[in-house]
Write an enzyme that holds these catalytic residues in place. Sequence first.
Site, short mmCIF file in Angstrom:
data_model
loop_
_atom_site.label_atom_id
_atom_site.label_comp_id
_atom_site.label_asym_id
_atom_site.label_seq_id
_atom_site.Cartn_x
_atom_site.Cartn_y
_atom_site.Cartn_z
N CYS A 2 55.90 -1.84 72.22
CA CYS A 2 55.15 -3.02 72.63
C CYS A 2 53.91 -3.11 71.76
O CYS A 2 53.48 -2.12 71.16
CB CYS A 2 54.72 -2.88 74.07
SG CYS A 2 56.09 -2.57 75.18
N ARG A 28 56.72 -6.10 67.00
CA ARG A 28 56.79 -4.86 67.77
C ARG A 28 57.62 -5.01 69.03
O ARG A 28 58.08 -4.03 69.61
CB ARG A 28 55.39 -4.39 68.15
CG ARG A 28 54.61 -3.80 67.02
CD ARG A 28 53.30 -3.28 67.53
NE ARG A 28 53.46 -2.04 68.26
CZ ARG A 28 53.18 -0.85 67.78
NH1 ARG A 28 52.73 -0.73 66.57
NH2 ARG A 28 53.35 0.23 68.52
N TRP A 74 58.46 -4.97 74.59
CA TRP A 74 59.81 -4.51 74.28
C TRP A 74 60.21 -3.70 75.50
O TRP A 74 59.69 -2.61 75.74
CB TRP A 74 59.80 -3.64 73.03
CG TRP A 74 61.17 -3.24 72.58
CD1 TRP A 74 62.01 -3.93 71.76
CD2 TRP A 74 61.86 -2.04 72.94
NE1 TRP A 74 63.17 -3.23 71.59
CE2 TRP A 74 63.12 -2.07 72.30
CE3 TRP A 74 61.57 -0.94 73.75
CZ2 TRP A 74 64.07 -1.06 72.44
CZ3 TRP A 74 62.50 0.07 73.89
CH2 TRP A 74 63.73 0.00 73.22
N ASN A 100 51.42 0.35 76.06
CA ASN A 100 52.51 0.65 75.14
C ASN A 100 52.89 2.10 75.38
O ASN A 100 52.04 2.98 75.30
CB ASN A 100 52.04 0.46 73.69
CG ASN A 100 53.06 0.98 72.69
OD1 ASN A 100 54.26 0.89 72.91
ND2 ASN A 100 52.57 1.54 71.59
N GLY A 101 54.14 2.36 75.71
CA GLY A 101 54.56 3.74 75.96
C GLY A 101 55.32 3.85 77.27
O GLY A 101 55.83 2.86 77.79
N GLU A 487 73.50 2.68 55.12
CA GLU A 487 72.39 1.74 55.21
C GLU A 487 72.90 0.30 55.22
O GLU A 487 72.40 -0.55 55.98
CB GLU A 487 71.41 1.99 54.05
CG GLU A 487 70.27 1.02 53.91
CD GLU A 487 69.37 0.93 55.14
OE1 GLU A 487 69.47 1.76 56.06
OE2 GLU A 487 68.57 -0.02 55.19
N LYS A 491 72.21 -2.31 58.23
CA LYS A 491 71.56 -3.61 58.01
C LYS A 491 72.40 -4.73 58.60
O LYS A 491 71.91 -5.59 59.29
CB LYS A 491 71.35 -3.81 56.51
CG LYS A 491 70.10 -4.49 56.07
CD LYS A 491 68.84 -3.68 56.09
CE LYS A 491 68.64 -2.73 57.20
NZ LYS A 491 67.52 -1.85 57.08
N GLU A 494 72.41 -4.66 62.50
CA GLU A 494 71.17 -4.97 63.23
C GLU A 494 70.75 -6.44 63.10
O GLU A 494 70.14 -6.97 64.02
CB GLU A 494 70.03 -4.02 62.87
CG GLU A 494 69.35 -4.21 61.55
CD GLU A 494 68.23 -3.21 61.31
OE1 GLU A 494 67.48 -2.89 62.23
OE2 GLU A 494 68.10 -2.76 60.16
N HIS A 510 91.01 10.05 57.78
CA HIS A 510 90.86 10.95 58.92
C HIS A 510 90.56 10.18 60.21
O HIS A 510 90.04 10.75 61.16
CB HIS A 510 89.77 11.99 58.64
CG HIS A 510 90.10 12.83 57.45
ND1 HIS A 510 91.02 13.85 57.49
CD2 HIS A 510 89.67 12.75 56.16
CE1 HIS A 510 91.13 14.39 56.28
NE2 HIS A 510 90.32 13.73 55.45
N LYS A 609 59.92 -3.19 65.65
CA LYS A 609 59.64 -2.63 64.33
C LYS A 609 59.31 -1.14 64.39
O LYS A 609 59.84 -0.35 63.62
CB LYS A 609 58.50 -3.42 63.67
CG LYS A 609 58.18 -3.00 62.25
CD LYS A 609 59.32 -3.33 61.31
CE LYS A 609 59.05 -2.88 59.89
NZ LYS A 609 60.28 -2.85 59.09
O1 M6R Z 1 58.90 3.30 60.72
P1 M6R Z 1 60.09 4.20 60.47
O2 M6R Z 1 60.51 4.22 59.05
O3 M6R Z 1 59.88 5.59 61.02
O4 M6R Z 1 61.26 3.56 61.31
C1 M6R Z 1 62.49 4.21 61.44
C2 M6R Z 1 63.52 3.28 62.03
O5 M6R Z 1 63.16 2.89 63.31
C3 M6R Z 1 63.74 2.03 61.17
O6 M6R Z 1 64.07 2.36 59.86
C4 M6R Z 1 64.87 1.18 61.78
O7 M6R Z 1 66.08 1.85 61.70
C5 M6R Z 1 64.94 -0.18 61.09
N1 M6R Z 1 65.08 -1.22 62.07
C6 M6R Z 1 66.09 -0.30 60.17
O8 M6R Z 1 66.14 -1.53 59.53
#
Ligand code: M6R
Length: 614
Positions: A2, A28, A74, A100-101, A487, A491, A494, A510, A609
């Site tokens: 958050c 966030r 969030w 936040n937390g 990766e 991408k 998400e 496999h 984020k």
């Molecule tokens: O801020 P960070 O690099 O530690 O974040 C790690 C992950 O949360 C972040 O890379 C997440 O997987 C992204 N949404 C990927 O696009």
Amino acid sequence: MCGIIGITGDKEGMVSRLMAGLTKMEYRGYDSAGVCISHPEGLDVKRSEGVLDNLKETVKDMKDGTCGIAHTRWATHGPPTEENAHPHCDPQFRVAVVHNGIIENEVQLRQILIEANNNDCFKSETDTELVAHVLAQELDAECGDVVPDDEQLLAAWRRSLDRFDGSFSLAAVVKGRSDVILVARSFSPLILAHNEAGFLASDVSCLVGMVKEVCFIEDGDWGLLHKDRMELFDSEGNPVSRKSTKLQWNEEDAELGGWPTFMLKEINEQPAVVRACLQGRLSREALRGVKIPYKPDLVRIIACGTAFHAGMMARHYIEELSGIPCIVDHAHEFRYGTPAGPKALVLGVSQSGETADTLAGLMTAQERGYPTLSIVNVETSTIARQSDAILGIRAGPEIGVASTKAFTGQVLGGLLVALRLGRLTNKVHTEELAVISNAARRFPNAMERLLASTQLEQGLKRARRLFHDKNHAFFLGRNSSYPIALEGALKLKEISYIHAEGYAGGELKHGPLALIEDGTPVVVISSEGIIQQKLFGNAREVSARGARVIMIAVEGDEEAAAHADVVITVPKTHPLLQPIMHNVVCQLLSYHVAMDRDCNVDRPRNLAKSVTVE
Ligand code: M6R
């Protein structure tokens, strides 16, 4: 996850200032939001479900003031409804809280409060509402219904905080005290700052443009934010003062600047990120600037999500260039797993520097006596300050929730660490370093050429059609293109919500081959050398079962077209850098597939984020 912000000053205009802060922090969390203005006569709270635009409507006629707190959520406790949106109040509306937390002893606290009041006293399912109730209870005990002075506020706040377990950054306002905001930090980040007013925020990016310097308060700190000063105490109750540091970025860095989305802007910023990240770092002497706490026998990399994939690339580099064995773990697995091993260096990778699991993993490593080095983008972040040494990737603010340019920076950070280790183990000689650094110098131009090429544009146009109406996709790679496959799949899932899996090509037979059916899109991250033919083999295997193959190959690869429905080529570069180039195509492919589906690429559903809770 958050975002919280608070401002206390002399000037009105607080509603719009808080909204401006929330707008910069919306990445966030964006499932609901709210604002509380603290007036001398009482608290005015407005909240809305959904994106921030809904709250903008709700606060239109809100009475302005000089002190307030705000929140973008969030959800962790209860669905994203208006009732669960912050700020939360006690039944008498004496206090309002943003958080936040996670309060971990929520169940016990709720029981105690129910016994003292009744079950109807709660209006939400959140843990945060309990904070408001507890603070109100402690204020009652401290001074009845009289307006508390600073001393009484602090006493009630401290007793309240003693009752909470978990991770939190908290801000609270109290009826009758429209001059001050209560603040506390336990594990989750909290930043305070001053210019003509006092500011607090969970994220430095929301203060860009409002202040020039910020103060990162420490774990366990709590106290009062006044308009012109902060009154802080540590967890033992001792008064403390914390130093301020200059902000790393300016306002333009965090704006769209004509791009339709932050994600597209950030993908296109990658040539500049490469230049900035490697600038003045690749010579024999300059490499010494990569601070390695000691020469390890083993490197343990910890990270999450995209940063984990960058960590996998770093592992290739470290093992190849230095000969030092390397293990990559998800930070949350490392944290509860086995010790790091003899003479290990623990390397954290994090864009935000606030990922709770990575931070906890690094702290666990330190408790076990291992030195830590972190590759970070935000150099003032908690992880940066916690680590024994850091390497900044200089990518500038990354606003899109899907990480793109930071990945490139993190991979290059891994390369720099590997080169430094390679010098320490005498495996990287001056000549080899010169070859790599020459290739790295030419790399951003080659990336620009790729981004501007019609071949890429045409290829993407054909490739994205293959995803129309599809719910599953696969990405295949091998060796150093395997992390890119992972990766690429992350991408795509998400931002487009298509289920995608990344696999090492050798793994196909496999199990996953069973999922290939007519029309399944399979992206093959080809490369040169021994793995090329193996990946062509994989492409043939999936084609034979009806898959539509999109091959990302190196320019001049004559054979790729024979094994794919669509081939997109990238400029040839040094083998160590080649996977970064391939990844740009994966990023753009996901971007366009998601846009074709009308998805919000900058703010994908259910995500935030920075993942600041475990
Ligand atoms: O801020 P960070 O690099 O530690 O974040 C790690 C992950 O949360 C972040 O890379 C997440 O997987 C992204 N949404 C990927 O696009």
